[in-house]
Scaffold this active site. Structure first.
Site, PDB file in Angstrom:
ATOM      1  N   LYS A  15       0.843  -1.218   0.000  1.00  0.00           N
ATOM      2  CA  LYS A  15       0.000   0.000   0.000  1.00  0.00           C
ATOM      3  C   LYS A  15       0.867   1.252   0.000  1.00  0.00           C
ATOM      4  O   LYS A  15       2.052   1.224   0.361  1.00  0.00           O
ATOM      5  CB  LYS A  15      -0.913   0.029   1.234  1.00  0.00           C
ATOM      6  CG  LYS A  15      -0.233  -0.006   2.611  1.00  0.00           C
ATOM      7  CD  LYS A  15       0.145   1.343   3.200  1.00  0.00           C
ATOM      8  CE  LYS A  15       0.722   1.226   4.617  1.00  0.00           C
ATOM      9  NZ  LYS A  15       1.605   2.322   5.003  1.00  0.00           N
ATOM     10  N   ASP A 139      -2.469  -1.543  10.370  1.00  0.00           N
ATOM     11  CA  ASP A 139      -2.651  -1.501   8.915  1.00  0.00           C
ATOM     12  C   ASP A 139      -3.337  -2.749   8.366  1.00  0.00           C
ATOM     13  O   ASP A 139      -3.702  -2.782   7.189  1.00  0.00           O
ATOM     14  CB  ASP A 139      -1.287  -1.387   8.205  1.00  0.00           C
ATOM     15  CG  ASP A 139      -0.617  -0.055   8.445  1.00  0.00           C
ATOM     16  OD1 ASP A 139      -1.262   0.856   8.992  1.00  0.00           O
ATOM     17  OD2 ASP A 139       0.569   0.079   8.079  1.00  0.00           O
TER      18      ASP A 139
HETATM   19  O1  C5P Z   1      -0.373  -1.298  15.089  1.00  0.00           O
HETATM   20  P1  C5P Z   1       1.072  -1.445  14.734  1.00  0.00           P
HETATM   21  O2  C5P Z   1       1.690  -2.658  15.382  1.00  0.00           O
HETATM   22  O3  C5P Z   1       1.332  -1.406  13.279  1.00  0.00           O
HETATM   23  O4  C5P Z   1       1.815  -0.191  15.341  1.00  0.00           O
HETATM   24  C1  C5P Z   1       3.222  -0.122  15.505  1.00  0.00           C
HETATM   25  C2  C5P Z   1       3.556   1.031  16.412  1.00  0.00           C
HETATM   26  O5  C5P Z   1       3.293   2.268  15.748  1.00  0.00           O
HETATM   27  C3  C5P Z   1       2.733   1.085  17.681  1.00  0.00           C
HETATM   28  O6  C5P Z   1       3.316   0.332  18.699  1.00  0.00           O
HETATM   29  C4  C5P Z   1       2.754   2.570  18.017  1.00  0.00           C
HETATM   30  O7  C5P Z   1       3.972   2.910  18.628  1.00  0.00           O
HETATM   31  C5  C5P Z   1       2.757   3.224  16.648  1.00  0.00           C
HETATM   32  N1  C5P Z   1       1.399   3.622  16.186  1.00  0.00           N
HETATM   33  C6  C5P Z   1       0.790   4.723  16.773  1.00  0.00           C
HETATM   34  N2  C5P Z   1      -0.441   5.127  16.328  1.00  0.00           N
HETATM   35  C7  C5P Z   1      -1.054   4.481  15.308  1.00  0.00           C
HETATM   36  C8  C5P Z   1      -0.445   3.366  14.692  1.00  0.00           C
HETATM   37  C9  C5P Z   1       0.787   2.962  15.162  1.00  0.00           C
HETATM   38  O8  C5P Z   1       1.326   5.327  17.704  1.00  0.00           O
HETATM   39  N3  C5P Z   1      -2.251   4.911  14.888  1.00  0.00           N
END
Ligand code: C5P
Length: 319
Positions: A15, A139
């Protein structure tokens, strides 16, 4: 006796973020986002085998050793949630560069959530899959829908946009790793200085432009990625790539996710290939956008032998 193993080969698309606004840190530790996701033709391939059995065994073969692979986590999660047991084997061919903001790991996980229930003979509604996806990563839910979608909240609250006219883009993946949590932390230190209402207004304008200019899809300004300010500070070479893309005619040219990959949209395939030739060979990838209609058709083709009918999410003929 016939072979009880069911097999499928599916593609997990990458993406791009067509603009990304970060509003504030939420009580759950995540940040409130405004973004538009768009699937592109760059893809990993996942070969899946499922054999019904009384107990569960999950195995992943890949050229790369990926710690805490989301394919394994997704398989375990969906099999438990649907109370299904059996042997699930995956072969992952990685084409999407990792940790680049292209969503490769998340897309692999979503591909497992879509395909495994079909092979295992279980019905899983979209709501269940979206909920399981959100548990695996912010995502992941988007890759259960594909095409173009507005994402709010953590990135898991999704609203589909109509398919935009297919566009040619060039993705540049520099040899730099940006840590997403660190990029969020760096950005959070600057958030108080921005006015959320202004951010929301400019995001609204973007979504209106994208959805009202169908089928042409005007993707020019105001596309902005808030991460650029902090990531370009830390890696000035990424800013130079953006400038180079713009000089080559890209409009817009920007970072995807928290980087380190950048992309540029071009008016034609020939303009895009001229730009590719002028950029470093290593890490430069010509891609095209993939709308939801094509995304679904691709999935239906991959799972045809195992599906009862063409619907979304794909439905198993073994249930
Ligand atoms: O959800 P995911 O594991 O992809 O997120 C990785 C990191 O990115 C999270 O631990 C957080 O630190 C940050 N994040 C965030 N806000 C979001 C998505 C991700 O702070 N909306």
């Amino acid at each position: 006796m016939s072979d009880p193993t069911r097999r499928a080969r599916v593609r997990a698309l990458a993406k791009l973020n067509l603009g990304l606004k970060v509003l504030n840190k939420r009580p759950d530790g995540f940040h409130e986002l405004r973004t538009v996701f768009q699937t592109i033709s760059l893809a990993d391939t996942l070969a899946i085998e499922f054999t019904p059995a009384g107990s569960t065994e999950i195995e992943l073969v890949s050229d790369l050793d990926i710690p805490d692979n989301l394919v394994l986590r997704a398989a375990k999660l969906v099999m438990e949630a649907l109370s299904v047991t059996g042997r699930a084997r995956f072969r992952l061919d990685k084409r999407i560069p990792m940790g680049a903001g292209l969503g490769g790991g998340s897309s692999d996980a979503a591909a497992v959530l879509l395909a495994l229930p079909v092979l295992a003979g279980k019905r899983a509604g979209l709501e269940t899959l979206l909920e399981l996806g959100a548990r695996l990563g912010s995502d992941v839910p988007f890759f259960l829908l594909g095409g173009a979608a507005v994402a709010l909240g953590r990135g898991t609250e999704l609203y589909p946009l109509p398919d935009l006219q297919a566009r040619q883009a060039v993705v540049v993946v520099p040899p730099v790793h940006v840590s997403t949590p660190e990029a969020y932390r760096a950005l959070a230190r600057e958030l108080t200085a921005t006015l959320p209402s202004r951010t929301i207004n400019s995001f609204q304008t973007l979504v209106w432009r994208l959805s009202c200019s169908v089928p042409r899809g005007s993707w020019e300004e105001p596309l902005e990625n808030d991460f650029e300010a902090v990531v370009f500070d830390q890696y000035p070479e990424l800013k130079s790539i953006k400038q180079k893309l713009r000089k080559l005619g890209a409009c817009p040219a920007m970072l995807t996710g928290s980087g380190a990959a950048l992309f540029g949209f071009f008016r034609s395939a020939s303009e895009a290939s001229r730009a590719c030739a002028a950029l470093p060979k290593q890490g430069t990838l010509p891609v095209a956008t993939v709308g939801r209609a094509r995304f679904r058709a691709m999935w239906w083709r991959s799972l045809e032998a195992h599906m009862s009918r063409k619907c979304w999410p794909p439905e198993s003929r073994y249930s």
